[in-house]
Design an enzyme around this catalytic site. Structure first.
Site, mmCIF file in Angstrom:
data_model
loop_
_atom_site.group_PDB
_atom_site.id
_atom_site.type_symbol
_atom_site.label_atom_id
_atom_site.label_comp_id
_atom_site.label_asym_id
_atom_site.label_seq_id
_atom_site.Cartn_x
_atom_site.Cartn_y
_atom_site.Cartn_z
ATOM 1 N N SER A 131 0.797 -1.237 -0.065
ATOM 2 C CA SER A 131 -0.029 0.069 -0.170
ATOM 3 C C SER A 131 0.906 1.384 0.143
ATOM 4 O O SER A 131 1.968 1.195 0.148
ATOM 5 C CB SER A 131 -0.823 0.120 1.353
ATOM 6 O OG SER A 131 -0.140 0.253 2.368
ATOM 7 N N ASP A 191 -1.123 -1.242 -3.933
ATOM 8 C CA ASP A 191 -2.554 -1.602 -3.581
ATOM 9 C C ASP A 191 -3.153 -0.223 -3.202
ATOM 10 O O ASP A 191 -2.342 0.479 -2.419
ATOM 11 C CB ASP A 191 -2.103 -2.469 -2.281
ATOM 12 C CG ASP A 191 -3.486 -2.965 -1.841
ATOM 13 O OD1 ASP A 191 -4.638 -3.068 -2.725
ATOM 14 O OD2 ASP A 191 -3.763 -3.174 -0.646
HETATM 15 P P1 13P Z 1 -8.429 -7.613 4.190
HETATM 16 O O1 13P Z 1 -8.591 -6.333 5.227
HETATM 17 O O2 13P Z 1 -9.731 -8.451 4.172
HETATM 18 O O3 13P Z 1 -7.030 -8.467 4.417
HETATM 19 O O4 13P Z 1 -8.397 -6.953 2.967
HETATM 20 C C1 13P Z 1 -7.172 -6.496 2.107
HETATM 21 C C2 13P Z 1 -7.119 -5.909 0.999
HETATM 22 O O5 13P Z 1 -8.241 -5.631 0.139
HETATM 23 C C3 13P Z 1 -6.114 -5.069 0.353
HETATM 24 O O6 13P Z 1 -6.104 -4.380 -0.563
HETATM 25 O O1 G3H Z 2 -6.718 -2.408 1.765
HETATM 26 C C1 G3H Z 2 -6.058 -1.996 2.350
HETATM 27 C C2 G3H Z 2 -4.590 -2.528 3.101
HETATM 28 O O2 G3H Z 2 -5.202 -3.281 3.827
HETATM 29 C C3 G3H Z 2 -3.585 -1.572 3.275
HETATM 30 O O3 G3H Z 2 -3.716 -1.035 4.692
HETATM 31 O O4 G3H Z 2 -2.751 1.221 4.112
HETATM 32 O O5 G3H Z 2 -2.730 0.109 6.521
HETATM 33 O O6 G3H Z 2 -1.154 -0.500 4.731
HETATM 34 P P1 G3H Z 2 -2.588 0.223 4.864
HETATM 35 ZN ZN ZN Z 3 -8.166 -3.423 -0.624
#
Ligand code: 13P
Ligand code: G3H
Ligand code: ZN
Length: 315
Positions: A55, A87
């Site tokens: 992310s 992500d």
């Molecule tokens: P979860 O919170 O269900 O693990 O989803 C992760 C996700 O969608 C990351 O993009």
């Molecule tokens: O979908 C989101 C992920 O779980 C990433 O979360 O921004 O805390 O790393 P984060």
């Molecule tokens: Zn997600």
């Protein structure tokens, strides 16, 4: 550096194989050495393709150089079909930065904007990504729960099938994240019998034949991890994930990427809480972080084999 020089692949061939052979690729989020080594190790152990998901906030936490050094030091080869994916990129600049760093796939998440704004920014990202042979995922519809550290949506907004064809043809993205009832975080379902909206998914698949679809917020929240956390001083009593059978069903559809972050967080936390509780004298971080790494490895391996169905899929 180009992603090809790291031995990474984009998702195009991997997703087509997943659709034809009815399995999914796990996109597992990581944010440090332990989660990286655990997830990569589980993929290699099971001869599975994998998507290593980072992310924006995880990238900031690790730093560009540390992340790309870990990737470089792993001696990845294209036949391992490993993708490094941004992500929930929230801007063109975030996606461009990841592509320029060596990511082989990016997600532009403009799902909180209007349809037209979402199309505009997703098309811009896809155009830049395609100049570098990088694959692009976009999202249509909003997931309940925490989308990232900064965004929280509590209304239920499923993807409208009527929008998907126009969105994909106007943006030229390579895959689409759809909202069919999953949500981010550890509190997903109101009851263990709640069903995802497979009817909406079927409508989307009719309108986008053979097009790769993505399921976010798809952690199963294993009850043994929740129990270990709660028995060792934690308090996440009402945590409930997506039932494994529903995830398995999703893998047989055009869902070819299933995102998991929460389950790894739970495994990591359960192992640390258990270590601290059972061994109050421990203060060597390698002991409890080693236990956490092993727990994430075991959980990832289990999900690759028993949920994704992606073990032994390398040619
Ligand atoms: P979860 O919170 O269900 O693990 O989803 C992760 C996700 O969608 C990351 O993009
Ligand atoms: O979908 C989101 C992920 O779980 C990433 O979360 O921004 O805390 O790393 P984060
Ligand atoms: Zn997600």
């Amino acid at each position: 550096m180009k992603y090809q020089e790291y031995g990474l692949v984009n998702t195009n061939a991997t997703f087509q194989d997943a659709i034809i052979n009815r399995y999914a690729i796990g996109a597992f989020n990581f944010y440090n050495l332990e989660t990286f080594a655990a997830i990569l190790g589980a993929a290699r152990q099971s001869h599975s393709p994998i998507i290593l998901a980072v992310s924006e906030s995880a990238l900031k936490y690790m730093g560009d150089d540390i992340l790309m050094s870990m990737i470089g030091a792993s001696h990845i080869t294209p036949d391992e079909r490993i993708t490094l994916h941004l992500d929930h990129g929230h801007s063109f600049d975030a996606c461009k930065h990841a592509i320029d760093l060596g990511f082989s796939s990016v997600m532009i998440d403009a799902s909180n904007l209007s349809f037209d704004e979402n199309v505009k920014i997703s098309a811009m990202v896809a155009e830049y990504a395609h100049q570098h042979n990088v694959s692009t995922e976009a999202e249509l519809g909003t997931l309940r729960g925490q989308e990232d550290e900064n965004t929280f949506s509590d209304t239920e907004l499923y993807t409208n099938p009527a929008d998907v064809y126009d969105f994909v043809s106007q943006t030229n993205v390579d895959s689409l994240a759809v909202a069919i009832g999953t949500s981010h975080g550890a509190y997903k379902m109101k009851s263990p019998t709640q069903e995802l909206r497979f009817d909406i998914l079927a409508n989307i698949m009719d309108l986008l034949p053979n097009f790769p679809l993505v399921l976010h917020g798809a952690s199963s929240v294993p009850s043994h991890l929740v129990q270990t956390i709660n028995e060792n001083g934690g308090d996440i009593k009402n945590a409930l994930g997506i039932p494994v059978q529903q995830l398995q069903r999703a893998t047989t559809t055009n869902i070819c990427k299933i995102n998991v972050d929460t389950d790894s967080r739970l495994a990591f936390t359960a192992a640390i809480r258990e270590t601290f509780n059972n061994k109050p004298d421990v203060f060597n971080p390698r002991e409890y972080l080693g236990a956490a790494m092993h727990a994430v490895y075991e959980n990832t391996l289990d999900e690759i084999i028993n949920i994704m169905g992606s073990a032994n899929r390398l040619a």
